[in-house]
Design a protein around this motif. Sequence first.
Motif, short mmCIF file in Angstrom:
data_model
loop_
_atom_site.label_atom_id
_atom_site.label_comp_id
_atom_site.label_asym_id
_atom_site.label_seq_id
_atom_site.Cartn_x
_atom_site.Cartn_y
_atom_site.Cartn_z
N LEU A 72 0.84 -1.21 0.00
CA LEU A 72 0.00 0.00 0.00
C LEU A 72 0.87 1.25 0.00
O LEU A 72 0.61 2.21 -0.73
CB LEU A 72 -0.94 0.01 1.21
N PHE A 73 1.92 1.24 0.82
CA PHE A 73 2.82 2.39 0.84
C PHE A 73 3.48 2.59 -0.51
O PHE A 73 3.55 3.71 -1.03
CB PHE A 73 3.91 2.21 1.91
N LEU A 74 3.97 1.50 -1.06
CA LEU A 74 4.66 1.57 -2.35
C LEU A 74 3.72 2.14 -3.42
O LEU A 74 4.07 3.07 -4.15
CB LEU A 74 5.11 0.16 -2.76
N GLY A 75 2.51 1.58 -3.46
CA GLY A 75 1.53 2.07 -4.43
C GLY A 75 1.16 3.51 -4.18
O GLY A 75 1.05 4.31 -5.11
N GLY A 76 1.01 3.86 -2.89
CA GLY A 76 0.69 5.25 -2.54
C GLY A 76 1.74 6.20 -3.06
O GLY A 76 1.41 7.27 -3.61
N ALA A 77 3.00 5.82 -2.94
CA ALA A 77 4.08 6.68 -3.42
C ALA A 77 4.04 6.79 -4.94
O ALA A 77 4.13 7.90 -5.49
CB ALA A 77 5.42 6.12 -2.97
N PHE A 78 3.86 5.68 -5.63
CA PHE A 78 3.78 5.73 -7.09
C PHE A 78 2.58 6.52 -7.56
O PHE A 78 2.64 7.25 -8.54
CB PHE A 78 3.72 4.30 -7.66
#
Lengths: 314, 259
Positions: free
Chosen positions: B160-166
């Motif tokens: 979720l964090f990774l996707g949020g950043a992207f």
Amino acid sequence: MISVENLTKYYGVKKAVNNISFNVKKGEILGFLGPNAAGKTTTMRVITCYLSASSGTVRVAGYNVFENPLEVKRLIGYMPENPPLYTDMTVLSYLEFVGSIKGLSGRKLDESTKRVMNLTAIEHVKHRVTGKLSRGYRQRVGLAQALIHDPEILILDEPTAGLDPKQIIETRELIKSLAGQHTIVISTHILPEVSMTCQRVLIINEGEIAAEDSIENLTKRIRGSEIILVEIEGPKNEIGEKLKRIDGVSEVKFQCTKDNSLQVFHIETKPDFNVRKELVKIVVSSEWGLNEMRTVSMSLEDIFLKLTTKEEEV
Amino acid sequence: MKNIFYIFKRELGSYFTSPVAYVILTVFLVLSGWFFYNILAGFIQYTLQMDQQAAYYGVQSGVNVNMMMIRQQFHNMAIIAVFMIPMITMRLIAEEKKTGTLELLMTSPITPIQWILGKYFAGFILYTAMITLAFVPIFLLFLFGNPEFWPVISGYIGLLFLGGAFLSCGLLISSFTENQIIAAAVSFFIFLLLWVIDWISSSLSYTWSSVIKYLAIVSHFDDFSKGIIDSKSVIFFLSFIIFGIFLTYRSIDSVRWRM
């Protein structure tokens, strides 16, 4: 209600609007007239807080558009030239969305949606997707969107573009009926529209105000000089030559030849000259025949062209 | 707050009224399912071998499901997300610019930050739905084996964090152009670059290589997939997200000046 002072807007190095100032009073309908790329849309976009001015101040109901954009946006209903529609939404859900971001909710939202759909006669297409509507209907949805929060000020950028003649008349009637309670600014390059709906005209050309007045005054101002149409039977070139020499004639324009020998001319006079007597004398002494002579009133179209085109011959 | 919700609702609705959401979800699920199946097949073969060897030597066999399967699957999902997120973000602002609806948003009594957040959350929810559905096969492992529970959760949070950043980066890129293809291509380029940027670190000086290593998004994600929630990585992702949204806001604000 709206006061624009020394507004200037640059697009890069190009000056789109050059130091214009004007006021719109409460309840007034102001027509914004000008050729394409004259700066009409730019001015409207600054008033609606979409663009920032390069210099100058714009106040709407006392609020500065730069300092209090939210208050200004609440007061204004804006219909851009291309209706800003989400093409995947139905008319109803689109209007509900616009209503809610403009601060309406609950019962008030329902009522407002119904009201504007009635006003713009789009009730019967409310379940259709906006992307599938015809140009005329899209335009009406665009207008409905601008009216939904019952704004004090309406800014309409070419509201009748793309409509059929019947719809144009309906839209004009609608705009007229909104006058009084709403302050309205309309931009257009269709001249009869202005004379039919607006009380005051602002002619704008190349980013500058070319004229600002009521329609009657504007017509009067240029009426000082008049245009006379004459139909003379005789040789075309000779008539043209002789007419030009009459004292008080500023321009002679050949229009057409009727029935082989009838020459039709437009004669423009200098202000406060009556050339009719002299004209008749010449016709008689040259033994031509005078078939018709009448005053052609200067239409708004002529005024517009006069103000927006440079006279290069002079 | 209400305004954010209205924008969010419309945006999410338009993902699902058009085929966009269905295509993205299907592609993601099929691909991650394919990867999962292959990892599973490899894993089963490996366990059989291990069992045989264990029986031969007369010792207990022990294979770690978390390390051998779940962690790999997280990495695969993250890689697929790199491909899918540009498709989620490309339209967010570019489309509004193209169709002229940006003019509606900019002249309505809502602040740019409100509608930017509304759009961001809509993209985030679609992404969350995508990730959550792809977790179903991982949870099936609990029926047949005994993987550890918490590393699965930390991996989920990491994704979720990774996707949020992207997503916040993609949103920013979408605000630069009115062409969706350009938005998608540039986003994809940047995501991939962020993914592999630390490959160069071995040939750089110590200072530069530590900067590059910090920027490499995969190293921060790695902790989560191992079951470690490191505050350093959490702060990295959160500041990445906030910075992206802030720049988007500045980019939108500058439209008023540049146009």
